[in-house]
Design a protein around this motif. Structure first.
Motif, PDB file in Angstrom:
ATOM      1  N   PHE A  11       0.838  -1.206   0.000  1.00  0.00           N
ATOM      2  CA  PHE A  11       0.000   0.000   0.000  1.00  0.00           C
ATOM      3  C   PHE A  11       0.869   1.249   0.000  1.00  0.00           C
ATOM      4  O   PHE A  11       0.575   2.226  -0.663  1.00  0.00           O
ATOM      5  CB  PHE A  11      -0.886   0.079   1.252  1.00  0.00           C
ATOM      6  N   ASN A  12       1.928   1.175   0.786  1.00  0.00           N
ATOM      7  CA  ASN A  12       2.814   2.338   0.880  1.00  0.00           C
ATOM      8  C   ASN A  12       3.476   2.661  -0.441  1.00  0.00           C
ATOM      9  O   ASN A  12       3.892   3.780  -0.680  1.00  0.00           O
ATOM     10  CB  ASN A  12       3.889   2.102   1.949  1.00  0.00           C
ATOM     11  N   SER A  13       3.615   1.641  -1.289  1.00  0.00           N
ATOM     12  CA  SER A  13       4.291   1.873  -2.563  1.00  0.00           C
ATOM     13  C   SER A  13       3.329   2.285  -3.657  1.00  0.00           C
ATOM     14  O   SER A  13       3.744   2.543  -4.779  1.00  0.00           O
ATOM     15  CB  SER A  13       5.041   0.619  -2.992  1.00  0.00           C
ATOM     16  N   GLY A  14       2.036   2.299  -3.375  1.00  0.00           N
ATOM     17  CA  GLY A  14       1.088   2.838  -4.350  1.00  0.00           C
ATOM     18  C   GLY A  14       0.373   1.788  -5.187  1.00  0.00           C
ATOM     19  O   GLY A  14       0.587   0.587  -5.048  1.00  0.00           O
ATOM     20  N   ALA A  15      -0.482   2.282  -6.074  1.00  0.00           N
ATOM     21  CA  ALA A  15      -1.396   1.422  -6.816  1.00  0.00           C
ATOM     22  C   ALA A  15      -0.658   0.401  -7.690  1.00  0.00           C
ATOM     23  O   ALA A  15      -1.106  -0.734  -7.832  1.00  0.00           O
ATOM     24  CB  ALA A  15      -2.332   2.270  -7.674  1.00  0.00           C
ATOM     25  N   GLU A  16       0.495   0.805  -8.265  1.00  0.00           N
ATOM     26  CA  GLU A  16       1.175  -0.137  -9.149  1.00  0.00           C
ATOM     27  C   GLU A  16       1.638  -1.381  -8.392  1.00  0.00           C
ATOM     28  O   GLU A  16       1.514  -2.504  -8.871  1.00  0.00           O
ATOM     29  CB  GLU A  16       2.370   0.528  -9.836  1.00  0.00           C
ATOM     30  N   ALA A  17       2.173  -1.148  -7.176  1.00  0.00           N
ATOM     31  CA  ALA A  17       2.621  -2.290  -6.373  1.00  0.00           C
ATOM     32  C   ALA A  17       1.424  -3.167  -6.015  1.00  0.00           C
ATOM     33  O   ALA A  17       1.532  -4.385  -5.924  1.00  0.00           O
ATOM     34  CB  ALA A  17       3.330  -1.822  -5.111  1.00  0.00           C
ATOM     35  N   LEU A  18       0.273  -2.537  -5.844  1.00  0.00           N
ATOM     36  CA  LEU A  18      -0.936  -3.289  -5.507  1.00  0.00           C
ATOM     37  C   LEU A  18      -1.379  -4.156  -6.680  1.00  0.00           C
ATOM     38  O   LEU A  18      -1.770  -5.311  -6.514  1.00  0.00           O
ATOM     39  CB  LEU A  18      -2.033  -2.297  -5.129  1.00  0.00           C
ATOM     40  N   HIS A  19      -1.310  -3.605  -7.884  1.00  0.00           N
ATOM     41  CA  HIS A  19      -1.662  -4.399  -9.064  1.00  0.00           C
ATOM     42  C   HIS A  19      -0.651  -5.522  -9.274  1.00  0.00           C
ATOM     43  O   HIS A  19      -1.006  -6.618  -9.691  1.00  0.00           O
ATOM     44  CB  HIS A  19      -1.770  -3.495 -10.301  1.00  0.00           C
ATOM     45  N   ASP A  20       0.595  -5.213  -8.946  1.00  0.00           N
ATOM     46  CA  ASP A  20       1.637  -6.217  -9.035  1.00  0.00           C
ATOM     47  C   ASP A  20       1.362  -7.352  -8.046  1.00  0.00           C
ATOM     48  O   ASP A  20       1.500  -8.532  -8.366  1.00  0.00           O
ATOM     49  CB  ASP A  20       2.967  -5.553  -8.679  1.00  0.00           C
ATOM     50  N   LEU A  21       0.920  -6.942  -6.855  1.00  0.00           N
ATOM     51  CA  LEU A  21       0.584  -7.926  -5.829  1.00  0.00           C
ATOM     52  C   LEU A  21      -0.567  -8.808  -6.311  1.00  0.00           C
ATOM     53  O   LEU A  21      -0.554 -10.027  -6.159  1.00  0.00           O
ATOM     54  CB  LEU A  21       0.187  -7.209  -4.533  1.00  0.00           C
ATOM     55  N   GLU A  22      -1.528  -8.176  -6.930  1.00  0.00           N
ATOM     56  CA  GLU A  22      -2.687  -8.910  -7.438  1.00  0.00           C
ATOM     57  C   GLU A  22      -2.233  -9.935  -8.489  1.00  0.00           C
ATOM     58  O   GLU A  22      -2.677 -11.090  -8.488  1.00  0.00           O
ATOM     59  CB  GLU A  22      -3.670  -7.914  -8.052  1.00  0.00           C
ATOM     60  N   ALA A  23      -1.333  -9.501  -9.362  1.00  0.00           N
ATOM     61  CA  ALA A  23      -0.815 -10.419 -10.383  1.00  0.00           C
ATOM     62  C   ALA A  23      -0.060 -11.561  -9.716  1.00  0.00           C
ATOM     63  O   ALA A  23      -0.167 -12.721 -10.138  1.00  0.00           O
ATOM     64  CB  ALA A  23       0.096  -9.666 -11.347  1.00  0.00           C
ATOM     65  N   ALA A  24       0.691 -11.234  -8.653  1.00  0.00           N
ATOM     66  CA  ALA A  24       1.440 -12.284  -7.958  1.00  0.00           C
ATOM     67  C   ALA A  24       0.474 -13.269  -7.303  1.00  0.00           C
ATOM     68  O   ALA A  24       0.703 -14.479  -7.326  1.00  0.00           O
ATOM     69  CB  ALA A  24       2.364 -11.688  -6.907  1.00  0.00           C
ATOM     70  N   LEU A  25      -0.634 -12.765  -6.756  1.00  0.00           N
ATOM     71  CA  LEU A  25      -1.620 -13.655  -6.134  1.00  0.00           C
ATOM     72  C   LEU A  25      -2.217 -14.593  -7.182  1.00  0.00           C
ATOM     73  O   LEU A  25      -2.397 -15.789  -6.936  1.00  0.00           O
ATOM     74  CB  LEU A  25      -2.739 -12.846  -5.465  1.00  0.00           C
ATOM     75  N   ALA A  26      -2.508 -14.023  -8.371  1.00  0.00           N
ATOM     76  CA  ALA A  26      -3.032 -14.862  -9.459  1.00  0.00           C
ATOM     77  C   ALA A  26      -1.988 -15.914  -9.819  1.00  0.00           C
ATOM     78  O   ALA A  26      -2.315 -17.086 -10.048  1.00  0.00           O
ATOM     79  CB  ALA A  26      -3.396 -14.013 -10.667  1.00  0.00           C
ATOM     80  N   GLY A  27      -0.714 -15.487  -9.838  1.00  0.00           N
ATOM     81  CA  GLY A  27       0.382 -16.425 -10.135  1.00  0.00           C
ATOM     82  C   GLY A  27       0.422 -17.533  -9.090  1.00  0.00           C
ATOM     83  O   GLY A  27       0.579 -18.712  -9.413  1.00  0.00           O
ATOM     84  N   ILE A  28       0.247 -17.141  -7.828  1.00  0.00           N
ATOM     85  CA  ILE A  28       0.289 -18.123  -6.744  1.00  0.00           C
ATOM     86  C   ILE A  28      -0.871 -19.105  -6.887  1.00  0.00           C
ATOM     87  O   ILE A  28      -0.695 -20.319  -6.788  1.00  0.00           O
ATOM     88  CB  ILE A  28       0.223 -17.409  -5.374  1.00  0.00           C
ATOM     89  N   LEU A  29      -2.054 -18.566  -7.180  1.00  0.00           N
ATOM     90  CA  LEU A  29      -3.214 -19.457  -7.341  1.00  0.00           C
ATOM     91  C   LEU A  29      -2.996 -20.407  -8.506  1.00  0.00           C
ATOM     92  O   LEU A  29      -3.400 -21.569  -8.461  1.00  0.00           O
ATOM     93  CB  LEU A  29      -4.483 -18.622  -7.536  1.00  0.00           C
ATOM     94  N   ASP A  30      -2.345 -19.917  -9.541  1.00  0.00           N
ATOM     95  CA  ASP A  30      -2.019 -20.778 -10.678  1.00  0.00           C
ATOM     96  C   ASP A  30      -1.140 -21.940 -10.249  1.00  0.00           C
ATOM     97  O   ASP A  30      -1.272 -23.048 -10.748  1.00  0.00           O
ATOM     98  CB  ASP A  30      -1.292 -19.966 -11.761  1.00  0.00           C
ATOM     99  N   CYS A  31      -0.221 -21.638  -9.304  1.00  0.00           N
ATOM    100  CA  CYS A  31       0.672 -22.694  -8.816  1.00  0.00           C
ATOM    101  C   CYS A  31      -0.128 -23.812  -8.186  1.00  0.00           C
ATOM    102  O   CYS A  31       0.171 -24.993  -8.350  1.00  0.00           O
ATOM    103  CB  CYS A  31       1.625 -22.173  -7.754  1.00  0.00           C
TER     104      CYS A  31
END
Ligand code: GDP
Length: 488
Positions: free
Chosen positions: A290-310
């Motif tokens: 959150f402290n790093s802003g919206a882009e980091a949040l979207h990145d986090l979301e992509a990482a979560l999708a990546g994790i779920l894919d795993c």
């Protein structure tokens, strides 16, 4: 893609292992709980607090089996897997409680076995074995590489590195890449230089001010005993995603090493550890994002999708059809909730839920039950109302770790500091739309960046009756979701 010979051998090995586990678990009910999360997410602290709470009777009102007194005893048992280091629980606990310091973080896999004697709801006495497996989330994010060719991975990595906010961080590596001839002769020095610049770029992305989450290959940042080996010395090339390398070319050399990385790093992790897990908690330092802003949040979301894919990769093996389904519960937990006032805990959970929902929509179904929680495995702060002018602000009190912070302020490690930790917006969508997370009123923020303040673990009050419980936030809720149903 048709399965190759190595895939068939892999399946055979997996099946043999699963049979063994299945047999053991039949006579001795066992839950293998994976604890993962990116570096500094809070894995070591979480596991230490969880074991301490279970073995010493922590204050866990929401963890029903313990709260109602059905757990007679939980104790450590010898670590079962000979080739995996034991989680250094005793040392970590001493560091936390006696020295009031945070323990050393996870850099490798480790494991610990806990045996829980409990009474079923019908009165029968039973035993559940809980194997806790701690491993870096960076390794988990490598699993999708198993389904990707070098060319696909290169194209994806390059596309990511050319988009904001990563592009400036990748400038040096991109400059080197522009001079590389993929079709040219293989060249060890050029590969070394490129791998180094690529790794520097990955490391820069991990800087907490950017808090990027999606950074395979994970061992580039956590090489362990493979540091400097060819399997870790490669980098993306600007080649077509459906192209094929000519023999003897630089490109072919990169492909060879990428495949070696999969063989010596990713497949053994999948086979020996990941495929054997039953439950999984994924810890996330959401506040850093959150402290790093919206882009980091979207990145986090992509990482979560990546994790779920795993997890989907995990289920698509023939194993899941033959034996019990493996990972059937996944908990995403935002850690360090004690950095926020309790009024914001539900909001933190709401943001994480929003990120996970987006990720679930992007990833295909995993077949597992998924939940989210905002927790602090060890609560390092207290709450107070602090008078500011005419207002009373809901604040948190804690002892910052000794040293100088980003604002040049010096902390002695003894004095408590009150901070207004900031509010999360009531509507989680606001953060995703780029509204900044306001850590502090601006005058305070000018003076010191309290958002990145680290607090020392709490001082425990001894009342003479055994060891005191570690304070926490919602650790019991996490436990209830993860193993509550196995203690019915
Ligand atoms: P790991 O790399 O995932 O094993 O992360 P650690 O468990 O070592 O945690 C990294 C750092 O986060 C610690 O050194 C603490 O500063 C902080 N931390 C982790 N858990 C908590 C928590 O529950 N509360 C607070 N206040 N800080 C935490």
């Amino acid at each position: 893609m048709a399965p190759g010979f190595s895939d068939i051998i892999e399946e055979a090995r997996l099946s043999a292992r699963a049979l063994l586990d299945y047999g053991e678990s039949f006579f001795n009910p066992t839950v293998r709980l994976g604890v993962t999360g990116l570096s500094r997410a809070g894995k070591t602290v979480f596991i230490t607090a969880l074991i301490h709470g279970l073995t010493r009777g922590g204050r866990f009102p929401v963890f029903e089996a313990l709260a109602t007194g059905r757990i007679a005893r939980a104790q450590l048992a010898p670590q079962p897997d000979d080739a995996v280091p034991r989680f250094d629980y005793e040392n970590h606990l001493r560091t936390l409680i006696e020295h009031r310091c945070w323990p050393n973080s996870t850099v490798d896999i480790s494991e610990l076995r806990l045996v829980i004697d409990y009474q079923r709801h019908n009165g029968a006495d039973r035993t559940l074995t809980l194997d806790i497996v701690d491993y870096p989330g960076e390794w988990l994010l490598d699993l999708p590489l198993l389904n990707k060719s070098y060319e696909q991975w290169s194209a994806e990595s390059l596309a990511l590195s050319r988009a904001a906010p990563r592009a400036p961080l990748a400038a040096a590596w991109h400059a080197e890449l522009a001079n590389l001839k993929a079709e040219g002769k293989e060249d060890e020095q050029a590969t070394l230089a490129s791998a180094k610049l690529f790794t520097d770029y990955l490391r820069a992305c991990r800087d907490e001010r950017f808090a990027m989450s999606l950074l395979p290959p994970g061992r580039f940042l956590m090489p362990g005993n493979l540091k400097g080996s060819p399997a870790l010395t490669f980098a993306p090339l600007d080649v077509p995603a459906d192209g094929t390398a000519a023999d003897g070319s630089l490109w072919a050399m990169m492909v060879r090493r990428y495949e070696a990385y999969k063989d010596v790093v990713v497949r053994p992790f999948f086979r020996d550890h990941f495929a054997r897990l039953d439950r999984q908690i994924v810890l996330i330092d959401a506040l850093a994002a959150f402290n790093s802003g919206a882009e980091a949040l979207h990145d986090l979301e992509a990482a979560l999708a990546g994790i779920l894919d795993c997890f989907r990769v995990g289920r698509s093996t023939i194993l899941s059809a033959l034996f019990r389904p493996r990972i059937d519960r996944i908990l995403f937990a935002a850690t360090k909730a004690d950095h926020l006032h309790h009024l914001s805990h539900d909001r933190l959970e709401a943001v994480l839920r929003r990120a996970v929902t987006g990720a679930v929509e992007r990833a295909e179904a995993t077949g597992a039950a998924i939940d989210v929680v905002a927790l602090a495995a060890v609560r390092a702060t207290r709450e107070a109302q602090v008078q500011r002018g005419r207002d009373k602000l809901p604040s948190i009190l804690g002892t910052p770790v000794p040293g100088e912070n980003a604002g040049g302020e010096i902390f002695d490690g003894k004095t408590e500091v009150a901070t207004f930790p900031g509010d999360l917006p009531a509507d989680p969508e606001a953060l995703f739309n780029g509204e900044p997370f306001r850590g502090l009123s601006s005058t305070e923020a000018d003076k010191a960046d309290y958002r990145f303040l680290r607090f020392r673990p709490p001082q425990l009050e001894h009342d003479g009756s055994g060891e005191p419980a570690l304070p926490h936030i919602r650790l019991d809720r996490a436990l209830q979701f993860l193993i509550g149903d196995r203690l019915q």
